[in-house]
Design a protein around this motif. Structure first.
Motif, PDB file in Angstrom:
ATOM      1  N   ALA A  16       0.833  -1.210   0.000  1.00  0.00           N
ATOM      2  CA  ALA A  16       0.000   0.000   0.000  1.00  0.00           C
ATOM      3  C   ALA A  16       0.866   1.259   0.000  1.00  0.00           C
ATOM      4  O   ALA A  16       0.601   2.203  -0.752  1.00  0.00           O
ATOM      5  N   LYS A  17       1.900   1.258   0.822  1.00  0.00           N
ATOM      6  CA  LYS A  17       2.790   2.426   0.897  1.00  0.00           C
ATOM      7  C   LYS A  17       3.500   2.665  -0.436  1.00  0.00           C
ATOM      8  O   LYS A  17       3.623   3.810  -0.882  1.00  0.00           O
ATOM      9  N   LEU A  18       3.925   1.592  -1.080  1.00  0.00           N
ATOM     10  CA  LEU A  18       4.633   1.721  -2.359  1.00  0.00           C
ATOM     11  C   LEU A  18       3.756   2.301  -3.464  1.00  0.00           C
ATOM     12  O   LEU A  18       4.258   2.989  -4.351  1.00  0.00           O
ATOM     13  N   VAL A  19       2.454   2.022  -3.416  1.00  0.00           N
ATOM     14  CA  VAL A  19       1.571   2.482  -4.489  1.00  0.00           C
ATOM     15  C   VAL A  19       0.667   3.635  -4.066  1.00  0.00           C
ATOM     16  O   VAL A  19      -0.166   4.093  -4.848  1.00  0.00           O
ATOM     17  N   GLY A  20       0.817   4.104  -2.828  1.00  0.00           N
ATOM     18  CA  GLY A  20       0.103   5.301  -2.387  1.00  0.00           C
ATOM     19  C   GLY A  20      -1.365   5.116  -2.049  1.00  0.00           C
ATOM     20  O   GLY A  20      -2.177   6.006  -2.297  1.00  0.00           O
ATOM     21  N   VAL A  21      -1.716   3.948  -1.483  1.00  0.00           N
ATOM     22  CA  VAL A  21      -3.098   3.713  -1.041  1.00  0.00           C
ATOM     23  C   VAL A  21      -3.062   3.206   0.398  1.00  0.00           C
ATOM     24  O   VAL A  21      -2.000   2.941   0.954  1.00  0.00           O
ATOM     25  N   ARG A  22      -4.245   3.040   0.986  1.00  0.00           N
ATOM     26  CA  ARG A  22      -4.330   2.503   2.341  1.00  0.00           C
ATOM     27  C   ARG A  22      -4.238   0.984   2.308  1.00  0.00           C
ATOM     28  O   ARG A  22      -4.587   0.351   1.311  1.00  0.00           O
TER      29      ARG A  22
ATOM     30  N   LYS B 260      -4.520   3.234 -13.288  1.00  0.00           N
ATOM     31  CA  LYS B 260      -3.259   3.728 -12.711  1.00  0.00           C
ATOM     32  C   LYS B 260      -2.818   2.856 -11.542  1.00  0.00           C
ATOM     33  O   LYS B 260      -1.650   2.479 -11.452  1.00  0.00           O
ATOM     34  N   LEU B 261      -3.749   2.521 -10.646  1.00  0.00           N
ATOM     35  CA  LEU B 261      -3.385   1.686  -9.496  1.00  0.00           C
ATOM     36  C   LEU B 261      -2.949   0.298  -9.958  1.00  0.00           C
ATOM     37  O   LEU B 261      -1.934  -0.222  -9.487  1.00  0.00           O
TER      38      LEU B 261
ATOM     39  N   ASP C 297       0.510   0.664 -11.317  1.00  0.00           N
ATOM     40  CA  ASP C 297       1.502   0.890 -10.256  1.00  0.00           C
ATOM     41  C   ASP C 297       1.831  -0.407  -9.518  1.00  0.00           C
ATOM     42  O   ASP C 297       2.998  -0.691  -9.224  1.00  0.00           O
TER      43      ASP C 297
END
Length: 66
Positions: free
Chosen positions: A21-27, A44-45, A48
């Protein structure tokens, strides 16, 4: 229905949901929802996440008829 191989790729890379989650910018919860098929990722997700594991989107996500 969306089928995913996220869990097996995370295991292969010895990575937990929070790390991905941290690597791809989500919770972390978003990753959990993806793994259970409760959430369809944006392009996009999906892209990523595929980049993190160095695979194609098609290798990670498949749509199947219920």
């Amino acid at each position: 229905m969306l089928k995913t191989k996220l869990k097996e790729y995370r295991a292969k890379y010895d990575m937990n949901q929070a790390e991905l989650a941290k690597l791809v910018g989500v919770r972390r919860e978003t990753i959990g929802h993806l793994e259970r098929g409760e959430y369809n990722p944006s392009l996009k997700l999906a892209s990523d996440i595929a980049k993190v594991f160095k695979v194609t989107i098609d290798e990670l996500f498949k749509y199947v008829d219920d």
